[in-house]
Write a protein that holds these residues in place. Structure first.
Motif, PDB file in Angstrom:
ATOM      1  N   ARG A   9       0.831  -1.208   0.000  1.00 14.66           N
ATOM      2  CA  ARG A   9       0.000   0.000   0.000  1.00 14.66           C
ATOM      3  C   ARG A   9       0.863   1.253   0.000  1.00 14.66           C
ATOM      4  NH1 ARG A   9      -3.046  -2.901   3.887  1.00 14.66           N
ATOM      5  NH2 ARG A   9      -2.143  -1.621   5.543  1.00 14.66           N
ATOM      6  N   ARG A  10       1.961   1.233   0.763  1.00 15.39           N
ATOM      7  CA  ARG A  10       2.849   2.386   0.811  1.00 15.39           C
ATOM      8  C   ARG A  10       3.585   2.586  -0.522  1.00 15.39           C
ATOM      9  NH1 ARG A  10       1.700   6.185   3.362  1.00 15.39           N
ATOM     10  NH2 ARG A  10       3.838   6.928   3.141  1.00 15.39           N
ATOM     11  N   ALA A  11       3.896   1.476  -1.192  1.00 14.80           N
ATOM     12  CA  ALA A  11       4.530   1.598  -2.510  1.00 14.80           C
ATOM     13  C   ALA A  11       3.574   2.224  -3.510  1.00 14.80           C
ATOM     14  CB  ALA A  11       4.986   0.223  -3.005  1.00 14.80           C
ATOM     15  N   GLY A  12       2.278   1.984  -3.294  1.00 11.39           N
ATOM     16  CA  GLY A  12       1.270   2.567  -4.177  1.00 11.39           C
ATOM     17  C   GLY A  12       0.749   1.544  -5.163  1.00 11.39           C
ATOM     18  N   TRP A  13      -0.571   1.527  -5.336  1.00  7.31           N
ATOM     19  CA  TRP A  13      -1.149   0.566  -6.264  1.00  7.31           C
ATOM     20  C   TRP A  13      -0.711   0.790  -7.707  1.00  7.31           C
ATOM     21  CZ3 TRP A  13      -2.255  -3.538  -3.995  1.00  7.31           C
ATOM     22  CH2 TRP A  13      -2.836  -3.554  -2.720  1.00  7.31           C
ATOM     23  N   PRO A  14      -0.505   2.027  -8.162  1.00  8.69           N
ATOM     24  CA  PRO A  14      -0.001   2.188  -9.532  1.00  8.69           C
ATOM     25  C   PRO A  14       1.326   1.477  -9.752  1.00  8.69           C
ATOM     26  CG  PRO A  14      -0.887   4.265  -8.736  1.00  8.69           C
ATOM     27  CD  PRO A  14      -0.874   3.342  -7.560  1.00  8.69           C
ATOM     28  N   ALA A  15       2.235   1.550  -8.757  1.00  8.47           N
ATOM     29  CA  ALA A  15       3.528   0.869  -8.889  1.00  8.47           C
ATOM     30  C   ALA A  15       3.348  -0.640  -8.915  1.00  8.47           C
ATOM     31  CB  ALA A  15       4.456   1.275  -7.742  1.00  8.47           C
ATOM     32  N   CYS A  16       2.454  -1.165  -8.070  1.00  9.57           N
ATOM     33  CA  CYS A  16       2.237  -2.607  -8.007  1.00  9.57           C
ATOM     34  C   CYS A  16       1.531  -3.132  -9.250  1.00  9.57           C
ATOM     35  CB  CYS A  16       1.435  -2.960  -6.758  1.00  9.57           C
ATOM     36  SG  CYS A  16       2.300  -2.639  -5.198  1.00  9.57           S
ATOM     37  N   LEU A  17       0.709  -2.293  -9.860  1.00 11.04           N
ATOM     38  CA  LEU A  17      -0.056  -2.726 -11.030  1.00 11.04           C
ATOM     39  C   LEU A  17       0.691  -2.534 -12.343  1.00 11.04           C
ATOM     40  CD1 LEU A  17      -3.614  -1.397 -10.102  1.00 11.04           C
ATOM     41  CD2 LEU A  17      -2.801  -3.761 -10.032  1.00 11.04           C
ATOM     42  N   ALA A  18       1.841  -1.849 -12.303  1.00 10.01           N
ATOM     43  CA  ALA A  18       2.584  -1.584 -13.541  1.00 10.01           C
ATOM     44  C   ALA A  18       3.036  -2.866 -14.251  1.00 10.01           C
ATOM     45  CB  ALA A  18       3.778  -0.675 -13.247  1.00 10.01           C
ATOM     46  N   PRO A  19       3.653  -3.841 -13.555  1.00  7.67           N
ATOM     47  CA  PRO A  19       4.060  -5.068 -14.264  1.00  7.67           C
ATOM     48  C   PRO A  19       2.891  -5.841 -14.872  1.00  7.67           C
ATOM     49  CG  PRO A  19       5.290  -4.843 -12.218  1.00  7.67           C
ATOM     50  CD  PRO A  19       4.211  -3.808 -12.180  1.00  7.67           C
ATOM     51  N   PRO A  20       1.790  -6.102 -14.111  1.00 10.08           N
ATOM     52  CA  PRO A  20       0.676  -6.805 -14.783  1.00 10.08           C
ATOM     53  C   PRO A  20       0.083  -6.019 -15.941  1.00 10.08           C
ATOM     54  CG  PRO A  20       0.067  -6.131 -12.549  1.00 10.08           C
ATOM     55  CD  PRO A  20       1.526  -5.951 -12.677  1.00 10.08           C
ATOM     56  N   ALA A  21       0.057  -4.699 -15.821  1.00 10.08           N
ATOM     57  CA  ALA A  21      -0.469  -3.885 -16.922  1.00 10.08           C
ATOM     58  C   ALA A  21       0.381  -4.054 -18.176  1.00 10.08           C
ATOM     59  CB  ALA A  21      -0.520  -2.421 -16.512  1.00 10.08           C
ATOM     60  N   SER A  22       1.707  -4.160 -18.004  1.00  6.94           N
ATOM     61  CA  SER A  22       2.583  -4.328 -19.167  1.00  6.94           C
ATOM     62  C   SER A  22       2.321  -5.648 -19.875  1.00  6.94           C
ATOM     63  CB  SER A  22       4.056  -4.245 -18.723  1.00  6.94           C
ATOM     64  OG  SER A  22       4.418  -5.358 -17.922  1.00  6.94           O
ATOM     65  N   THR A  65       8.888   5.724  -8.845  1.00  5.83           N
ATOM     66  CA  THR A  65       7.805   6.311  -8.044  1.00  5.83           C
ATOM     67  C   THR A  65       7.928   5.902  -6.581  1.00  5.83           C
ATOM     68  OG1 THR A  65       6.275   4.459  -8.464  1.00  5.83           O
ATOM     69  CG2 THR A  65       6.290   6.251 -10.058  1.00  5.83           C
ATOM     70  N   VAL A  66       8.364   4.679  -6.323  1.00  9.45           N
ATOM     71  CA  VAL A  66       8.524   4.218  -4.940  1.00  9.45           C
ATOM     72  C   VAL A  66       9.587   5.039  -4.221  1.00  9.45           C
ATOM     73  CG1 VAL A  66       9.280   2.286  -3.496  1.00  9.45           C
ATOM     74  CG2 VAL A  66       7.723   1.877  -5.395  1.00  9.45           C
ATOM     75  N   VAL A  67      10.688   5.323  -4.913  1.00  3.69           N
ATOM     76  CA  VAL A  67      11.788   6.069  -4.303  1.00  3.69           C
ATOM     77  C   VAL A  67      11.462   7.544  -4.174  1.00  3.69           C
ATOM     78  CG1 VAL A  67      14.193   6.787  -4.607  1.00  3.69           C
ATOM     79  CG2 VAL A  67      13.531   4.434  -5.101  1.00  3.69           C
ATOM     80  N   SER A  68      10.860   8.114  -5.192  1.00  4.38           N
ATOM     81  CA  SER A  68      10.732   9.559  -5.267  1.00  4.38           C
ATOM     82  C   SER A  68       9.458  10.109  -4.642  1.00  4.38           C
ATOM     83  CB  SER A  68      10.807  10.015  -6.728  1.00  4.38           C
ATOM     84  OG  SER A  68      12.013   9.591  -7.324  1.00  4.38           O
ATOM     85  N   VAL A  69       8.423   9.279  -4.533  1.00  9.67           N
ATOM     86  CA  VAL A  69       7.138   9.777  -4.043  1.00  9.67           C
ATOM     87  C   VAL A  69       6.830   9.118  -2.700  1.00  9.67           C
ATOM     88  CG1 VAL A  69       4.692  10.025  -4.523  1.00  9.67           C
ATOM     89  CG2 VAL A  69       6.335  10.088  -6.405  1.00  9.67           C
ATOM     90  N   ASP A  70       7.027   9.847  -1.632  1.00 12.73           N
ATOM     91  CA  ASP A  70       6.720   9.380  -0.281  1.00 12.73           C
ATOM     92  C   ASP A  70       6.405  10.588   0.575  1.00 12.73           C
ATOM     93  OD1 ASP A  70       6.493   8.249   2.206  1.00 12.73           O
ATOM     94  OD2 ASP A  70       8.229   6.938   1.989  1.00 12.73           O
ATOM     95  N   ARG A  71       5.144  10.787   0.847  1.00 10.04           N
ATOM     96  CA  ARG A  71       4.725  11.985   1.552  1.00 10.04           C
ATOM     97  C   ARG A  71       5.172  12.016   3.004  1.00 10.04           C
ATOM     98  NH1 ARG A  71      -1.569  12.368  -0.656  1.00 10.04           N
ATOM     99  NH2 ARG A  71      -1.040  12.676  -2.862  1.00 10.04           N
ATOM    100  N   CYS A  72       5.519  10.844   3.556  1.00 10.53           N
ATOM    101  CA  CYS A  72       5.921  10.772   4.966  1.00 10.53           C
ATOM    102  C   CYS A  72       7.403  10.479   5.111  1.00 10.53           C
ATOM    103  CB  CYS A  72       5.106   9.696   5.693  1.00 10.53           C
ATOM    104  SG  CYS A  72       3.329   9.971   5.666  1.00 10.53           S
ATOM    105  N   ARG A  73       8.191  10.821   4.103  1.00  9.64           N
ATOM    106  CA  ARG A  73       9.595  10.457   4.131  1.00  9.64           C
ATOM    107  C   ARG A  73      10.346  11.120   5.272  1.00  9.64           C
ATOM    108  NH1 ARG A  73      11.481  10.265  -1.454  1.00  9.64           N
ATOM    109  NH2 ARG A  73      10.983  12.472  -1.468  1.00  9.64           N
ATOM    110  N   GLU A  74      10.090  12.406   5.525  1.00  6.85           N
ATOM    111  CA  GLU A  74      10.807  13.098   6.591  1.00  6.85           C
ATOM    112  C   GLU A  74      10.478  12.513   7.952  1.00  6.85           C
ATOM    113  OE1 GLU A  74       7.091  15.529   5.656  1.00  6.85           O
ATOM    114  OE2 GLU A  74       8.562  14.250   4.653  1.00  6.85           O
TER     115      GLU A  74
END
Length: 227
Positions: A9-22, A65-74
């Motif tokens: 969930r923290r990685a984001g569903w778009p990231a998890c769905l990218a491989p099956p979408a391809s 997206t996993v590395v660069s997008v994290d709203r709670c990183r700090e």
């Protein structure tokens, strides 16, 4: 299992769905080609390209997206658990999805007589594993160094697209052939295939190792807005 579901969930569903979408895109293109009378060998080559070219591209883009997008990183940086470990779990979820689907897709192609890659199961795994490691490692390193989604995704896209456009030149060049991502679908298991797969995997491991070493100072991921 709850930990991995949380990290997914923290990685984001778009990231998890990218491989099956391809892979769905691959199947759609193959079905369209078959419907319009494309010869079976060409359709089979397209299916192989999906697992060798599209899945690694999707996984690499998802890694950015996993590395660069994290709203709670700090906030994460203040916790006892190292951020590199947390990030590694999230990247592992994305890579694991891509790997599992690639294995299932390869097995399905074998069962249907559509597989045009190597016969050995271990060599078959290298069809997708080596470019996935190489491209994802590059994406991770650029994302850590550049702290920019645009820079990392552009780098990955440019490398992927240039190798597609200049495939003949890369295959012909003695220095470039080992770094060519799509050797199996373009040339088959030809001379130097094993070296090519080993070099791509080694580059991926090297890039990932450097990125993890840089993440020993995870504050370097913070953007100006987060500081």
């Amino acid at each position: 299992m709850s930990l991995w579901r949380y990290e997914a969930r923290r990685a984001g569903w778009p990231a998890c769905l990218a491989p099956p979408a391809s892979l769905l895109v691959t199947l759609a293109l193959a079905a369209a080609g078959a419907a319009f009378g494309t010869p079976r060998p060409s359709v089979h080559s397209l299916l192989l390209s999906g697992v060798e070219a599209l899945v690694p591209l999707a996984a690499a883009t998802a890694a950015v997206t996993v590395v660069s997008v994290d709203r709670c990183r700090e906030l994460q940086l203040t916790l006892p658990t190292g951020y590199s470990l947390t990030l590694g779990r999230r990247l592992g979820v994305v890579a694991g999805i891509g790997a599992a689907l690639s294995v299932l897709f390869s097995v399905a192609l074998r069962l249907t007589g559509s597989w045009t890659g190597p016969d050995s199961p271990l060599a078959s795994a290298l069809v997708w594993a080596s470019p996935l490691l190489g491209l994802t490692g590059l994406a991770l390193l650029v994302a850590v160094l550049g702290r920019s989604v645009v820079l990392a995704t552009t780098t990955v896209a440019v490398v992927w697209l240039c190798q597609q456009l200049f495939a003949s030149a890369m295959v012909a060049g003695a220095w470039s052939r080992p770094f060519f991502l799509f050797l199996t679908s373009r040339e088959g298991v030809a001379d130097g295939w094993g070296t090519n797969r080993a070099v791509l995997a080694a580059c991926g491991v090297l890039f990932i190792t450097i990125a993890l070493l840089l993440l020993r100072r995870p504050e370097r991921l913070l953007t100006e807005e987060e500081l």
